[in-house]
Design a protein around this motif. Structure first.
Motif, PDB file in Angstrom:
ATOM      1  N   PHE A  78       9.573   1.015  -9.567  1.00 44.50           N
ATOM      2  CA  PHE A  78       9.470  -0.390  -9.944  1.00 44.50           C
ATOM      3  C   PHE A  78      10.653  -0.768 -10.827  1.00 44.50           C
ATOM      4  O   PHE A  78      11.309   0.095 -11.416  1.00 44.50           O
ATOM      5  N   LYS A  79      10.887  -2.073 -10.931  1.00 44.66           N
ATOM      6  CA  LYS A  79      12.030  -2.569 -11.708  1.00 44.66           C
ATOM      7  C   LYS A  79      11.611  -3.171 -13.042  1.00 44.66           C
ATOM      8  O   LYS A  79      12.382  -3.155 -14.002  1.00 44.66           O
ATOM      9  N   ALA A 137       0.829  -1.208   0.000  1.00 43.76           N
ATOM     10  CA  ALA A 137       0.000   0.000   0.000  1.00 43.76           C
ATOM     11  C   ALA A 137       0.862   1.256   0.000  1.00 43.76           C
ATOM     12  O   ALA A 137       0.575   2.234  -0.713  1.00 43.76           O
ATOM     13  N   GLU A 138       1.926   1.242   0.788  1.00 39.35           N
ATOM     14  CA  GLU A 138       2.814   2.404   0.835  1.00 39.35           C
ATOM     15  C   GLU A 138       3.530   2.617  -0.493  1.00 39.35           C
ATOM     16  O   GLU A 138       3.726   3.755  -0.929  1.00 39.35           O
ATOM     17  N   LEU A 139       3.907   1.518  -1.140  1.00 41.55           N
ATOM     18  CA  LEU A 139       4.576   1.631  -2.435  1.00 41.55           C
ATOM     19  C   LEU A 139       3.619   2.155  -3.497  1.00 41.55           C
ATOM     20  O   LEU A 139       4.002   2.967  -4.349  1.00 41.55           O
ATOM     21  N   MET A 140       2.373   1.688  -3.446  1.00 39.09           N
ATOM     22  CA  MET A 140       1.394   2.186  -4.410  1.00 39.09           C
ATOM     23  C   MET A 140       1.161   3.679  -4.220  1.00 39.09           C
ATOM     24  O   MET A 140       1.061   4.431  -5.198  1.00 39.09           O
ATOM     25  N   LYS A 141       1.073   4.127  -2.986  1.00 39.76           N
ATOM     26  CA  LYS A 141       0.903   5.562  -2.730  1.00 39.76           C
ATOM     27  C   LYS A 141       2.091   6.353  -3.272  1.00 39.76           C
ATOM     28  O   LYS A 141       1.921   7.417  -3.888  1.00 39.76           O
ATOM     29  N   LYS A 142       3.294   5.822  -3.067  1.00 41.56           N
ATOM     30  CA  LYS A 142       4.488   6.491  -3.567  1.00 41.56           C
ATOM     31  C   LYS A 142       4.459   6.582  -5.092  1.00 41.56           C
ATOM     32  O   LYS A 142       4.809   7.617  -5.679  1.00 41.56           O
ATOM     33  N   ALA A 143       4.024   5.509  -5.740  1.00 46.38           N
ATOM     34  CA  ALA A 143       3.942   5.492  -7.198  1.00 46.38           C
ATOM     35  C   ALA A 143       2.923   6.510  -7.698  1.00 46.38           C
ATOM     36  O   ALA A 143       3.188   7.267  -8.642  1.00 46.38           O
ATOM     37  N   ALA A 190       2.208  -4.954  -5.333  1.00 44.78           N
ATOM     38  CA  ALA A 190       2.086  -6.235  -4.637  1.00 44.78           C
ATOM     39  C   ALA A 190       3.235  -7.163  -5.003  1.00 44.78           C
ATOM     40  O   ALA A 190       3.810  -7.841  -4.134  1.00 44.78           O
ATOM     41  N   CYS A 191       3.600  -7.200  -6.274  1.00 43.14           N
ATOM     42  CA  CYS A 191       4.713  -8.046  -6.717  1.00 43.14           C
ATOM     43  C   CYS A 191       6.007  -7.633  -6.021  1.00 43.14           C
ATOM     44  O   CYS A 191       6.777  -8.487  -5.557  1.00 43.14           O
ATOM     45  N   GLU A 192       6.234  -6.336  -5.952  1.00 40.71           N
ATOM     46  CA  GLU A 192       7.457  -5.831  -5.315  1.00 40.71           C
ATOM     47  C   GLU A 192       7.461  -6.175  -3.827  1.00 40.71           C
ATOM     48  O   GLU A 192       8.496  -6.585  -3.276  1.00 40.71           O
ATOM     49  N   ALA A 193       6.338  -6.001  -3.177  1.00 41.69           N
ATOM     50  CA  ALA A 193       6.260  -6.254  -1.735  1.00 41.69           C
ATOM     51  C   ALA A 193       6.452  -7.734  -1.404  1.00 41.69           C
ATOM     52  O   ALA A 193       7.101  -8.081  -0.412  1.00 41.69           O
ATOM     53  N   ILE A 194       5.898  -8.603  -2.231  1.00 43.25           N
ATOM     54  CA  ILE A 194       6.025 -10.042  -1.995  1.00 43.25           C
ATOM     55  C   ILE A 194       7.399 -10.548  -2.403  1.00 43.25           C
ATOM     56  O   ILE A 194       7.946 -11.464  -1.790  1.00 43.25           O
TER      57      ILE A 194
END
Length: 220
Positions: free
Chosen positions: A157-158, A20-26, A116-120
Motif C-alpha cells: 500500500f502507499k 481481493a487479490e491485493l488483500m490476500k497478498k497483504a 478496496a481503495c487501491e483497487a478503485i
C-alpha cells in the motif's frame, strides 16, 4: 422445456477481484514477515485459517470484550470485494479522497479498506487508533501501526496513517491499564507520529478528527 442459466458479471467484478487479490497478498506478507522473524506464534484454535492476525484475548493494550467471530469474518480476502461494493454504493469513484477511521480491533477490515481503495483508485486519509478489543491487533509488538508500516515498506500500500489516537473507550485508552497507555504512547514515538488525536473530552477528539480530515482534503 429447456431451462438456461445466464451468468452475468457486475461492472465492478474486475475491481472486486483486484481488491481481493491485493488483500490476500497483504495478509500473506504480514504472515511471512512475522513467521520469519519468530515474532508471533499463531493461535491454531482461535485463528483456524492461520492468518496470524488474531491477537491474544488479553494484553496490556486490549481495551475490552471483542467477539472472535466478528474478527474472523473480516479475515477473508473476499471481504475487500464487499468493501468495494459498499464504496461504489456510496458513490465513490476513481480519483476521489475518502476519510477513513481505522481501529486496532479490526486489522482485517483495515486491510480490506486499503485494498478496496487501491483497487478503485481512491486516496484514503487515515486516522488510526491503536488500542484493540479482544482478538484484534492486541499484541503490543504487532499492533495495527506495525502492520501498516510493514505493508508500506513492502510496497503493498502507499498510504499510511496521517494521525493516530490511543483508542479504547472514549478514545482515551478506556479499558487499558496505565501501563498499556504508556506502551501505546511509546509506539507513537517510535513510529514518528507527529499528529496525535488527544483532548480530555470525546467531543474534543471528534472535532480534532474532523479538522484533520478537512485540513488534508485535496492535499494528499
Amino acid at each position: 422445456t429447456s431451462q438456461f442459466t445466464e451468468t452475468r458479471r457486475s461492472n465492478e467484478y474486475n475491481t472486486k477481484i483486484d481488491a481481493a487479490e491485493l488483500m490476500k497478498k497483504a495478509m500473506d506478507t504480514l504472515k511471512k514477515v512475522q513467521y520469519g522473524s519468530g515474532g508471533i506464534i499463531i493461535d491454531h484454535i482461535n485463528d483456524p485459517n492461520q492468518t496470524g492476525l488474531v491477537g491474544p484475548k488479553f494484553s496490556h493494550i486490549s481495551t475490552g470484550e471483542g467477539k472472535l467471530d466478528d474478527k474472523l469474518s473480516t479475515l477473508n480476502p473476499n471481504f475487500a470485494a464487499v468493501i468495494v461494493q459498499m464504496m461504489f454504493d456510496a458513490g465513490v469513484t476513481h480519483g476521489d479522497q475518502v476519510a477513513v477511521s481505522m481501529t486496532g480491533s479490526m486489522p482485517g477490515s483495515n486491510i480490506a479498506v486499503l485494498s478496496a481503495c487501491e483497487a478503485i483508485g481512491v486516496t484514503p486519509i487515515i486516522i488510526s487508533s491503536v488500542g484493540s478489543s479482544q482478538f484484534g491487533a492486541t499484541d503490543p509488538y504487532f499492533t495495527w501501526l506495525h502492520m501498516e508500516s510493514i505493508l508500506i515498506e513492502k510496497n503493498i500500500f502507499k498510504q499510511r496513517s496521517s494521525a493516530v489516537s490511543i483508542g479504547g473507550k472514549r478514545d482515551i485508552g478506556g479499558g487499558m491499564s496505565q501501563a498499556g497507555i504508556s506502551i501505546v504512547e511509546d509506539i507513537f514515538q517510535r513510529n514518528n507520529q507527529s499528529k496525535i488525536i488527544d483532548g480530555k473530552k470525546l467531543i474534543d477528539r471528534i472535532h480534532q478528527r474532523l479538522i484533520h480530515y478537512e485540513d488534508l482534503k485535496n492535499t494528499e
